[in-house]
Design a protein around this motif. Structure first.
Motif, short mmCIF file in Angstrom:
data_model
loop_
_atom_site.label_atom_id
_atom_site.label_comp_id
_atom_site.label_asym_id
_atom_site.label_seq_id
_atom_site.Cartn_x
_atom_site.Cartn_y
_atom_site.Cartn_z
N GLY A 75 30.87 2.62 122.47
CA GLY A 75 30.23 1.72 121.52
C GLY A 75 28.92 2.25 121.00
N GLY A 76 28.23 1.37 120.25
CA GLY A 76 26.93 1.74 119.69
C GLY A 76 25.87 1.57 120.74
N ASN A 77 25.89 2.39 121.76
CA ASN A 77 25.07 2.18 122.93
C ASN A 77 24.51 3.51 123.41
OD1 ASN A 77 24.67 1.88 125.99
ND2 ASN A 77 25.03 -0.22 125.36
N THR A 78 23.29 3.50 123.95
CA THR A 78 22.65 4.74 124.37
C THR A 78 23.25 5.31 125.65
OG1 THR A 78 20.96 3.46 125.53
CG2 THR A 78 20.47 4.15 123.28
N PRO A 116 25.47 -3.45 112.81
CA PRO A 116 26.12 -4.34 111.84
C PRO A 116 27.53 -3.92 111.45
CG PRO A 116 23.89 -3.74 111.13
CD PRO A 116 24.25 -2.85 112.28
N ALA A 117 27.83 -2.61 111.56
CA ALA A 117 29.14 -2.12 111.11
C ALA A 117 30.21 -2.21 112.19
CB ALA A 117 29.01 -0.67 110.64
N TRP A 118 29.83 -2.59 113.41
CA TRP A 118 30.78 -2.61 114.54
C TRP A 118 31.14 -4.05 114.86
CZ3 TRP A 118 29.57 -1.59 120.36
CH2 TRP A 118 30.76 -1.35 121.04
N PRO A 150 36.34 4.57 111.28
CA PRO A 150 35.22 5.16 110.52
C PRO A 150 33.86 4.69 111.02
CG PRO A 150 36.93 4.35 109.03
CD PRO A 150 37.28 3.86 110.40
N ARG A 151 33.82 3.50 111.65
CA ARG A 151 32.54 2.98 112.14
C ARG A 151 31.98 3.82 113.28
NH1 ARG A 151 35.47 -1.84 111.36
NH2 ARG A 151 36.01 -1.97 113.55
N LYS A 152 32.84 4.63 113.90
CA LYS A 152 32.36 5.49 114.99
C LYS A 152 31.75 6.80 114.48
CE LYS A 152 35.63 3.85 118.49
NZ LYS A 152 34.59 3.30 119.37
N ILE A 153 31.88 7.05 113.17
CA ILE A 153 31.41 8.31 112.60
C ILE A 153 30.07 8.09 111.90
CG2 ILE A 153 31.98 10.21 111.03
CD1 ILE A 153 34.95 9.22 111.29
N ILE A 154 29.06 8.81 112.31
CA ILE A 154 27.73 8.73 111.71
C ILE A 154 27.48 10.03 110.97
CG2 ILE A 154 25.30 8.23 112.11
CD1 ILE A 154 27.25 6.03 113.07
N ARG A 155 27.22 9.92 109.67
CA ARG A 155 27.09 11.15 108.86
C ARG A 155 25.82 11.94 109.18
NH1 ARG A 155 29.35 7.83 104.43
NH2 ARG A 155 31.34 8.76 103.80
N ASP A 156 24.75 11.25 109.57
CA ASP A 156 23.50 11.96 109.83
C ASP A 156 22.61 11.12 110.74
OD1 ASP A 156 21.66 14.00 109.72
OD2 ASP A 156 21.16 13.75 107.60
N GLU A 157 21.62 11.76 111.33
CA GLU A 157 20.67 11.05 112.18
C GLU A 157 19.66 10.30 111.31
OE1 GLU A 157 20.77 10.48 115.17
OE2 GLU A 157 21.63 12.12 116.34
N SER A 158 18.93 9.39 111.96
CA SER A 158 17.90 8.63 111.26
C SER A 158 16.72 9.53 110.90
CB SER A 158 17.41 7.48 112.14
OG SER A 158 16.77 8.00 113.30
N GLN A 211 35.16 9.76 105.26
CA GLN A 211 36.00 9.27 104.16
C GLN A 211 37.49 9.54 104.45
OE1 GLN A 211 33.80 11.50 101.19
NE2 GLN A 211 33.17 9.60 100.19
N TRP A 212 37.77 10.65 105.12
CA TRP A 212 39.15 10.96 105.51
C TRP A 212 39.70 9.85 106.41
CZ3 TRP A 212 43.41 14.16 105.52
CH2 TRP A 212 44.19 14.20 106.67
N CYS A 213 38.90 9.42 107.39
CA CYS A 213 39.36 8.39 108.31
C CYS A 213 39.44 7.02 107.66
CB CYS A 213 38.43 8.33 109.54
SG CYS A 213 38.61 9.75 110.66
#
Length: 545
Positions: A511-514, A232-234, A466-474, A452-454
């Motif tokens: 992208g958001g892809n495996t 949703p964020a991309w 910033p959408r490429k940065i994930i703070r933590d895993e699920s 937050q810096w980006c």
């Protein structure tokens, strides 16, 4: 693209025994429906002739690898054979999988198979099995999304375990909802039973749904098909999920019905089967009870050459099945890669367009200030970026506050991938941004995290989306021991006495892809430790890989 076969793959909400009993019951009922009038009393293990030119094979097995039951109906017609196969399968403590296939097998190789329509049996099974795909219910007809359902539906769209597309219909403004649903949406999605998760947005829920999915909206009577892996964020990801317009739906309903069905049908056939179903052996029709072991041995001795031919054919069949399985996996990965590249191209084009617009505005401002020479004097290009991941690793060594502790071998293998050069540029951009962030943190100019810096980067500093940065895993990744171990990487003793840390924070390279690589890092910049890169390599294991 082969859409000639119908295939439904879901999990049952019942246990294996209960699922098997209901499948058997619904299959018997289906075989009695006109124009079928078959002898269902002839059901037995092995091969059953239930009418002239009609056979039903049934086999099952239970062992340490799990249990399965299978029914295969073959109906001979003047133009070939219609084959319907129902398979149920359970391994370990997992759910019971249900697979339904219908296909036409011509008698001659030069005859094209007749496309299989959605069988009534599919809807009949969905009505009783409490079928699911990941978090979502799989139903014969669309479910209505009310306001209170919006968040749970969005969770289903983003569910990593989802295999089926989600089809969401909206309602035109000023049109009666019940009439639109009954006369337009229901007939349109009827062929998708078992092929997709079906929804229709209540008018009151539509604004909430679209507000939460800024880049993936559906409205004004359109119908959107959401593929697995929604991000949703991309913004660029929105292009993957097709929209069927109200105009096409109302002006050419027959064409709209075909267009809507194409993608779910293709995905159903081309997507690799779940490992549980993929591991079931090829069906070999067995002789019915009454032919004893000694009789079989006698026939084998008398027809030794024929038995050898049949055994060789069986081995060849299994080998071809393995080959097709591998080709399907490769095709699926290629399609994912193509989709990723389309999204990446769109996102990079937008960024380039924004930079050009900003440059034009600056040039106009300089002209107003009588600085035409400064506005149009070519700028000397900076030093070229690394040409490979090998060069990237060498350059990291010159970054005082960015440290690589991962496996060089894994990272260097990315140079052999088809998208290596593009991935290399993206990785280098991320490292430059991490370096500027770590330097700013050391100088007391950055007190927040890298994402937050980006989001609010100072002028003249490197950044990435910033959408490429994930703070933590699920949660599912962090709680599964094997997956958590994969994401635990070396760090110096002064960072952690155990000399290793779980690094859930990561950057999506691509992208958001495996298929696209990931860069996992530990953010110790604000604690003056700098950034530790524990991994640059292929996407690590999760429910999608």
């Amino acid at each position: 693209m082969d859409t000639r076969r119908y295939r439904m793959v879901v999990t049952s909400g019942l246990d294996y025994v209960g699922t098997g009993a209901l499948v058997d019951d619904r299959l018997r009922s289906w075989l009695k429906e006109p124009p079928k009038t078959y002898d269902i009393e002839a059901f037995a293990e092995g091969r059953n002739e239930i009418a002239r030119g009609v056979t039903l094979d049934h086999d099952s097995a239970t062992g340490t690898s799990g249990a399965y039951g299978r029914w295969r109906l073959r109906e001979t017609t003047p133009d070939g054979t219609w084959q319907t196969t129902v398979l149920i399968r359970q391994t370990g403590a997992g759910p019971t999988w249900v697979q339904l296939d219908v296909e036409h097998l011509p008698d001659r190789p030069d005859v094209f198979p007749t496309p299989a329509k959605t069988p009534r049996l599919a809807g009949s099974l969905l009505d009783v099995l409490r079928a699911r795909d990941g978090l979502a219910d799989v139903t014969r007809m669309p479910q209505v999304i009310e306001v209170d359902d919006v968040h749970s539906v969005i969770d289903e769209l983003c569910d990593e375990k989802r295999r089926l597309p989600v089809v969401v219909a909206s309602t035109p403004h000023g049109v009666d909802f019940d009439a639109w649903l009954e006369r337009t949406v229901d007939p349109l999605v009827r062929p998708l039973a078992g092929l997709a998760i079906l929804y229709v947005l209540a008018p009151e829920a539509e604004p909430y749904f679209n507000r939460a999915l800024e880049y993936h909206q559906v409205f004004a009577g359109g119908i959107r098909t959401y593929l697995p892996g929604v991000d949703p964020a991309w913004a660029a990801d929105g292009q993957r999920h097709r929209v069927l317009s109200r105009r096409t739906i109302t002006e050419t309903p027959h064409r709209a019905r075909g267009l809507l069905a194409q993608l779910p049908q293709r995905l159903a056939i081309q997507a690799p089967l779940p490992p549980e179903l993929d591991s079931v052996p090829v069906l070999r029709a067995r002789t019915k009870e009454g032919v004893g072991t000694s009789e079989l041995e006698r026939l084998r001795d008398e027809n030794h050459a024929l038995f050898e031919i049949l055994e060789e054919a069986g081995r060849e069949q299994r080998a071809r099945a393995d080959e097709i399985r591998g080709l399907k996996r490769e095709l699926h990965e290629t399609q994912q890669g193509e989709s990723m590249l389309v999204g990446e191209y769109d996102e990079q084009y937008r960024e380039l367009h924004g930079v050009k617009a900003q440059l034009l505005a600056v040039q106009k401002r300089l002209l107003i200030l009588n600085a035409a020479e400064a506005a149009y004097t070519p700028v000397e290009p900076g030093p070229p970026g690394p040409a490979s991941f090998a060069e990237i690793l060498d350059r990291i060594a010159d970054m005082p506050r960015v440290h690589f502790t991962g496996s060089r071998k894994v990272t260097l293998e990315l140079d052999d991938q088809a998208y290596g050069s593009s991935w290399g540029r993206m990785t280098w951009d991320a490292l430059l941004a991490l370096q500027d962030y770590a330097d700013a943190a050391a100088d007391g100019e950055a007190t927040r995290d890298f994402k937050q810096w980006c989001e609010d980067v100072p002028e003249g500093k490197h950044s990435i989306s910033p959408r490429k940065i994930i703070r933590d895993e699920s949660k599912s990744v962090k709680t599964k021991a094997d997956w958590r171990k994969e994401r635990t990487f070396p760090v110096p003793e002064h960072i952690d006495p155990a000399r290793k840390l779980f690094m859930g924070a990561h950057v999506r390279i691509g992208g958001g892809n495996t298929i696209a690589p990931r860069l996992h890092y530990y953010d110790g910049a604000c604690a003056t430790h700098g950034i530790f890169i524990g991994y640059i390599g292929p996407h690590l294991t999760n429910t999608l890989t």
